[in-house]
Motif scaffolding. Structure first.
Motif, PDB file in Angstrom:
ATOM      1  N   ARG A  83      45.801  77.840  52.602  1.00 30.33           N
ATOM      2  CA  ARG A  83      44.716  77.463  53.679  1.00 30.33           C
ATOM      3  C   ARG A  83      43.528  76.489  52.969  1.00 30.33           C
ATOM      4  NH1 ARG A  83      45.922  76.529  58.007  1.00 30.33           N
ATOM      5  NH2 ARG A  83      44.226  77.263  59.096  1.00 30.33           N
TER       6      ARG A  83
ATOM      7  N   HIS B 171      56.156  76.073  48.831  1.00 32.98           N
ATOM      8  CA  HIS B 171      56.045  77.099  49.964  1.00 32.98           C
ATOM      9  C   HIS B 171      57.369  77.132  50.992  1.00 32.98           C
ATOM     10  CE1 HIS B 171      51.779  78.486  49.146  1.00 32.98           C
ATOM     11  NE2 HIS B 171      51.673  77.174  48.986  1.00 32.98           N
ATOM     12  N   GLY B 172      58.376  76.472  50.155  1.00 37.02           N
ATOM     13  CA  GLY B 172      59.651  76.475  50.744  1.00 37.02           C
ATOM     14  C   GLY B 172      60.099  75.302  51.521  1.00 37.02           C
ATOM     15  N   ILE B 173      59.498  74.251  51.505  1.00 32.15           N
ATOM     16  CA  ILE B 173      59.682  72.767  52.206  1.00 32.15           C
ATOM     17  C   ILE B 173      60.971  72.203  51.254  1.00 32.15           C
ATOM     18  CG2 ILE B 173      59.243  70.847  53.232  1.00 32.15           C
ATOM     19  CD1 ILE B 173      56.548  72.073  54.097  1.00 32.15           C
TER      20      ILE B 173
ATOM     21  N   MET C 103      55.220  74.606  58.901  1.00 31.90           N
ATOM     22  CA  MET C 103      56.347  74.570  58.268  1.00 31.90           C
ATOM     23  C   MET C 103      56.323  75.858  57.170  1.00 31.90           C
ATOM     24  SD  MET C 103      58.106  70.904  57.509  1.00 31.90           S
ATOM     25  CE  MET C 103      56.420  69.846  57.700  1.00 31.90           C
ATOM     26  N   ILE C 104      55.119  75.802  56.463  1.00 33.31           N
ATOM     27  CA  ILE C 104      54.897  76.770  55.700  1.00 33.31           C
ATOM     28  C   ILE C 104      54.870  78.101  56.272  1.00 33.31           C
ATOM     29  CG2 ILE C 104      53.253  77.854  54.045  1.00 33.31           C
ATOM     30  CD1 ILE C 104      52.434  74.757  53.343  1.00 33.31           C
TER      31      ILE C 104
ATOM     32  N   ILE D  93      55.725  63.745  53.510  1.00 36.30           N
ATOM     33  CA  ILE D  93      54.625  64.113  53.265  1.00 36.30           C
ATOM     34  C   ILE D  93      53.697  63.541  52.112  1.00 36.30           C
ATOM     35  CG2 ILE D  93      53.645  66.376  52.150  1.00 36.30           C
ATOM     36  CD1 ILE D  93      55.621  68.009  53.710  1.00 36.30           C
TER      37      ILE D  93
ATOM     38  N   LYS E  68      52.292  60.236  53.179  1.00 40.24           N
ATOM     39  CA  LYS E  68      51.034  60.559  53.863  1.00 40.24           C
ATOM     40  C   LYS E  68      49.689  61.074  53.152  1.00 40.24           C
ATOM     41  CE  LYS E  68      49.770  63.040  58.196  1.00 40.24           C
ATOM     42  NZ  LYS E  68      49.034  64.483  57.620  1.00 40.24           N
TER      43      LYS E  68
ATOM     44  N   MET F 201      50.359  64.991  63.092  1.00 40.73           N
ATOM     45  CA  MET F 201      51.087  66.156  62.638  1.00 40.73           C
ATOM     46  C   MET F 201      49.812  67.122  61.741  1.00 40.73           C
ATOM     47  SD  MET F 201      53.880  64.773  59.897  1.00 40.73           S
ATOM     48  CE  MET F 201      53.570  65.316  58.319  1.00 40.73           C
ATOM     49  N   ARG F 202      48.839  67.500  62.222  1.00 40.59           N
ATOM     50  CA  ARG F 202      47.794  67.780  61.493  1.00 40.59           C
ATOM     51  C   ARG F 202      48.359  69.083  60.948  1.00 40.59           C
ATOM     52  NH1 ARG F 202      44.151  69.749  58.547  1.00 40.59           N
ATOM     53  NH2 ARG F 202      42.126  70.425  59.566  1.00 40.59           N
TER      54      ARG F 202
ATOM     55  N   SER G 154      58.668  79.250  56.991  1.00 39.28           N
ATOM     56  CA  SER G 154      59.197  79.380  55.679  1.00 39.28           C
ATOM     57  C   SER G 154      59.985  80.728  55.507  1.00 39.28           C
ATOM     58  CB  SER G 154      58.667  78.716  54.378  1.00 39.28           C
ATOM     59  OG  SER G 154      59.639  79.018  53.216  1.00 39.28           O
TER      60      SER G 154
ATOM     61  N   SER H  85      51.297  70.398  61.019  1.00 40.00           N
ATOM     62  CA  SER H  85      52.549  70.933  61.006  1.00 40.00           C
ATOM     63  C   SER H  85      53.194  71.245  59.544  1.00 40.00           C
ATOM     64  CB  SER H  85      53.488  69.296  61.257  1.00 40.00           C
ATOM     65  OG  SER H  85      53.184  68.457  60.248  1.00 40.00           O
ATOM     66  N   VAL H  86      52.650  70.598  58.461  1.00 45.16           N
ATOM     67  CA  VAL H  86      53.126  71.199  57.132  1.00 45.16           C
ATOM     68  C   VAL H  86      52.660  72.768  56.992  1.00 45.16           C
ATOM     69  CG1 VAL H  86      52.635  71.156  54.800  1.00 45.16           C
ATOM     70  CG2 VAL H  86      52.588  69.052  56.051  1.00 45.16           C
ATOM     71  N   GLN H  87      51.465  73.182  57.490  1.00 48.38           N
ATOM     72  CA  GLN H  87      51.010  74.683  57.612  1.00 48.38           C
ATOM     73  C   GLN H  87      51.828  75.287  58.553  1.00 48.38           C
ATOM     74  OE1 GLN H  87      48.949  76.427  55.985  1.00 48.38           O
ATOM     75  NE2 GLN H  87      47.828  74.679  54.908  1.00 48.38           N
TER      76      GLN H  87
ATOM     77  N   ALA I 100      48.772  67.547  50.422  1.00 51.10           N
ATOM     78  CA  ALA I 100      50.019  67.889  50.739  1.00 51.10           C
ATOM     79  C   ALA I 100      50.355  68.876  51.745  1.00 51.10           C
ATOM     80  CB  ALA I 100      50.913  67.424  49.513  1.00 51.10           C
ATOM     81  N   ILE I 101      49.610  70.242  51.297  1.00 53.03           N
ATOM     82  CA  ILE I 101      50.011  71.326  52.372  1.00 53.03           C
ATOM     83  C   ILE I 101      48.842  71.329  53.294  1.00 53.03           C
ATOM     84  CG2 ILE I 101      51.307  72.594  50.536  1.00 53.03           C
ATOM     85  CD1 ILE I 101      48.490  73.888  49.793  1.00 53.03           C
ATOM     86  N   GLU I 102      48.080  70.358  53.632  1.00 48.81           N
ATOM     87  CA  GLU I 102      47.265  70.037  54.860  1.00 48.81           C
ATOM     88  C   GLU I 102      46.382  71.332  55.096  1.00 48.81           C
ATOM     89  OE1 GLU I 102      49.708  69.212  58.155  1.00 48.81           O
ATOM     90  OE2 GLU I 102      50.000  67.378  57.457  1.00 48.81           O
TER      91      GLU I 102
END
Lengths: 292, 308, 273
Positions: free
Chosen positions: C108, C134-136, B8-9, C145, C148, B1-2, B12, B4-6, C185-187
């Motif tokens: 980023r 960021h809304g999660i 999702m962000i 998350i 991981k 899920m490289r 959002s 995936s968080v980005q 955590a925010i990759e």
């Protein structure tokens, strides 16, 4: 030739030591005098008023007869007053502090606001009463209600809360802000999620101390016309009320000696309330005292 | 899920509301912060407008030059401010005589002599003294200090200037002590060590080094104490009486500016009467006095801060 | 030596490496200048930083290396009175563009600071901070998350039983790895590290260095360090900054074995700094 003769120095030394001792004693005595004043004051009030303290005193309304006089209306009134002052002054105070510390650019306007706050803190409370009388009681036609008194008191303690909140916010390490911004947080997110939680102990402590000043203030209440003899409890913020210091003032200024006992009992109640608020402040300070 | 968080962000939805909040909040907070400025403006405007109304009924010169204050007279009301100023000055004078030596001595003791343990006990106790409501001090003056004074000097009346003056002094001791102590302890330790190493006694260090170095800070604390004494209301309302007098008598009933405002507020001076407006004129005078003191104190302490 | 020759050298150094040519550049800095008030802190910086590499920035104190790093995510703008000119392109977009939101950029590009700076919250809340702002909000996703990210920062085993404890209760080295995990955590795409080990003991330092080696598989890392051995150990490329200028930028082994500029040689051999 030698300018300093050791013998003379030694001889003078004794005198200098004695002077030092005498003044040390004087300074200590003066300090002790200030502490003594506190002890006498507390002792006098407790010994005068303790006899009149009883459950009846707490649950009775005021009366023409000293033996029956109670403090119920004043105690409940003060709680009502705090119910208005606490949220109003804290929203205004913390909001101002956040603006000054986190948003305002350092410049003329900011230093003007800052100077204004410092000066406002030095305005006598009775003058705040005149402001409240004109603005809240008359112009906004709130009458001598809990709301009018609450707003007046809120403005009175506003400078204290602003300064305390500013100090608390300033003591949050800059690294925490940086960390938050570096995560892509906005300014407001950083304030709400990082800065205010980290500063909350300082803010609460300062606010409680400010509120305890408000609960003991009398002069503004007299000026805005808060009555004393009240045989009912306020049902809402638009009702009139009385407060602890008002009641104590009334009792103190009555000619009958018995009422002095009642006043002293009232003071004990007020001091217990203050003691309670201060203990909460100290508790919060110790409990949340974080080391970053 | 490289990513995936980005992802999702990116998906959002609260991006827009975030932007609006970020624009709105500073405006809102600015409005809140301006309340303190508005309060000052409100105080000044209120005092000026109502005082001007007062001056349409009582000539300005009568007010600032008059030496008779007789507002409640039906036939010949007089509004000369001086008796109230004199009353205020009597209280302030006594308070300063009590508070300055004790306050500064305590400050010297705490900053130069006391051990950390003593300081840890004494400073909070002084804070307690500072936190006691003035109504309590007033009660103390009326029911304890005055009777004690009377037992030594029978000529002192039940309402007088001395007892409330002393108690106002006690009230401002903590303020003078703690602000002076702050000023003294911010004198660099190295200067003090230098003097001690030359063989000075602690008293010589305090008197010749610390106090002169901290002087503007100490003066600032005294001026602030003065301002507090001038504005003090409840102690004088309870214990000083309500007789405006233009003389040098300390043993009988007097009246201060603050006590007059309270006296009128307590009574039924109807809205719109000259007496009603007179409390604003007196309040304005009081405001000018304390403001001058505060500005002076601010100037002194700023000068002190610049030195170190 | 005049500036023209230095410039040619840098340009030569930048264009030579052959195997890097296939890699995409994440950051390209063009003629960047930066002033703190009147202090000209960065002068005509030109740098290309490539994907999935560790780029070290070295130089003596006050040479502008930290300033440059903080410019890459525009944290430097938090200092009042900062002015910049020139361009920095991140993935082809100029980060100084008026419509490029700093929040978007920083989402980023993560950052790890000199001093470990966890929030005074639980370990869990520290890691979940980024996703949350960021809304999660979904607790299950957050749980995933957090685990991981902590695994990614090689600290999961040490803290998995104390996720609800305050992050200040653990050692400085662990705190720094928590801060790295918080960033993961925010990759992010790029991780900026500002002397991340300068406040740590040697063993914690070693752990972070190993971690950096693992992270470079997935992330592009730019690390400022005052420790030349560290730069030599962990980086692929090294830029040497002096007085706000890039003196030399090349493959790390070249910089350390065969520097082109006398000043680089003097610095890495410890003659100043």
């Amino acid at each position: 030739m030698r300018y300093i003769e050791q013998e003379k120095v030694v001889r003078r030394m004794n005198g200098r030591m004695i002077v030092n001792r005498i003044f040390q004693g004087l300074f200590m005595f003066a300090t002790a005098l200030a502490l003594l004043a506190l002890v006498i004051l507390l002792y006098r009030i407790v010994s005068q008023g303790a006899g009149h303290l009883s459950l009846d005193f707490l649950i009775n309304f005021a009366s023409r007869f000293p033996a029956e006089a109670g403090i119920k209306a004043a105690l409940v009134g003060s709680i009502w007053l705090m119910a208005v002052v606490a949220p109003t002054s804290m929203i205004l105070g913390v909001g101002s502090a956040v603006y000054l510390e986190e948003y305002a650019k350092k410049g003329r306007i900011t230093s003007f606001i800052q100077m204004n706050i410092a000066n406002l803190a030095g305005v006598p409370s009775v003058v705040f009463g005149l402001l409240g009388l004109t603005i809240f009681v008359r112009t906004l036609a709130l009458g001598n209600s809990v709301l009018a008194a609450g707003f007046t008191m809120s403005l009175l303690i506003l400078p204290v809360i602003i300064v305390a909140a500013q100090e608390a916010i300033r003591s949050v390490p800059g690294e925490l802000r940086d960390a938050s911004y570096a995560m892509g947080a906005t300014r407001w997110q950083t304030i709400v999620r990082i800065i205010l939680p980290a500063a909350i102990a300082g803010i609460l402590t300062g606010s409680i101390l400010a509120l305890s000043r408000a609960i003991g203030e009398t002069a503004p209440l007299i000026v805005i016309g808060i009555p004393v003899i009240i045989q009912f409890l306020p049902a809402g913020v638009m009702d009139t009320f009385t407060a602890l210091p008002m009641q104590i003032y009334d009792w103190s200024s009555r000619p009958q000696a018995e009422f002095q006992t009642v006043a002293a009992a009232g003071i004990i109640v007020l001091m217990v309330v203050l003691l309670f608020m201060n203990s909460v402040a100290v508790f919060i300070r110790n409990k949340f005292d974080k080391s970053y | 899920m490289r990513t995936s968080v980005q992802e999702m962000i990116a998906k959002s939805k609260d991006k827009k509301s975030k932007k609006i909040i970020e624009k709105l909040i500073p405006v809102l907070l600015f409005l809140i912060a301006s309340v303190s400025v508005l309060t000052t403006i409100g105080i000044i405007l209120t005092l000026i407008i109502e005082t001007l109304t007062f001056f349409t009924r009582v000539p300005f010169t009568d007010f600032i030059f008059g030496t008779t204050w007789l507002p409640f007279s039906n036939t010949e009301a007089r509004f000369g401010i001086w008796p109230l100023i004199i009353g205020t000055l009597k209280i302030t004078g006594i308070a300063i005589i009590v508070a300055v030596p004790i306050g500064i001595s305590a400050a010297i003791y705490l900053s130069e002599y006391a051990s950390d343990n003593v300081r840890r006990v004494v400073k909070p106790v002084l804070e307690v003294l500072a936190g006691i409501p003035t109504i309590v001090y007033g009660f103390f003056a009326l029911t304890f200090v005055t009777p004690v004074l009377q037992s030594f000097f029978p000529e002192i009346k039940i309402f007088n200037a001395i007892s409330p003056g002393i108690v106002v002094g006690i009230m401002i001791i903590p303020m003078i002590a703690s602000l002076s102590e702050d000023a003294m302890s911010s004198v660099p330790k190295s200067i003090r060590d230098g003097a001690l190493a030359m063989g000075s006694t602690k008293f010589e260090v305090a008197w010749k080094i610390t106090v002169p170095a901290a002087l503007s800070g100490i003066i600032a604390s005294v001026v602030l104490g003065l301002s507090r004494a001038i504005g003090e209301t409840m102690i004088v309302s309870l214990a000083a009486g309500s007789t405006p007098k233009f003389d040098g008598d300390f043993t009988g009933s007097i009246q201060t500016m603050t006590a007059y405002i309270v006296q009128v507020s307590k009574g039924d001076a109807g809205y719109g009467t000259t007496i009603y407006y007179s409390i604003y004129a007196v309040g304005f005078t009081l405001f000018l006095f304390t403001m001058a003191m505060n500005i002076l104190a601010g100037y002194m302490s700023k000068r002190f801060r610049e030195e170190y | 030596m005049n500036t023209a020759t230095i410039k040619t050298k840098i340009n030569v150094a930048k264009s030579i490496p052959t195997e890097q040519a296939v890699k995409e550049s994440v950051y390209s800095t063009r003629q960047l200048n930066l002033w703190y008030g009147n202090n000209h802190a960065l002068k005509n910086i030109d740098l290309e930083i490539e994907e999935n590499e560790v780029t070290a920035i070295i130089g003596p104190s006050g040479c502008g290396k930290s300033t440059y790093l903080k410019t890459l995510n525009r944290m430097v703008e938090l200092v009042p009175s900062v002015k910049t000119s020139g361009e920095i392109h991140y993935r082809g977009r100029n980060i100084f563009d008026a419509n490029y939101g700093v929040e978007e950029l920083r989402t980023r590009v993560g950052m790890v600071f000199q001093k470990p700076n966890p929030f005074p919250k639980s370990i869990y809340d520290n890691i979940a901070y980024g996703p949350r702002i960021h809304g999660i909000k979904n607790r299950k996703i957050l749980d995933e998350i957090v685990e991981k990210s902590l695994r990614g920062a090689a600290i999961w085993d040490e803290v998995k039983d104390r996720l609800n404890e305050n992050a200040y209760g653990i050692s400085g080295g662990q705190q720094q790895r928590i801060c790295i995990a918080r960033t993961l955590a925010i990759e992010p795409d790029v991780i900026l590290m500002d002397e991340p080990t300068s406040a740590l003991d040697p063993i914690s330092t070693l752990k972070i260095e190993e971690l950096v080696q693992e992270l470079k598989e997935q992330y592009s890392i730019i690390i400022v360090t005052h420790n030349m051995q560290q730069a030599a150990r962990i980086s692929d490329k090294t830029a040497f900054f002096l007085n706000g200028e890039v003196i030399e930028y090349d493959r790390t082994d070249t910089i350390f074995s065969n520097p082109a500029d006398k000043r680089t040689e003097d610095y890495i051999s410890g003659r100043f700094g």
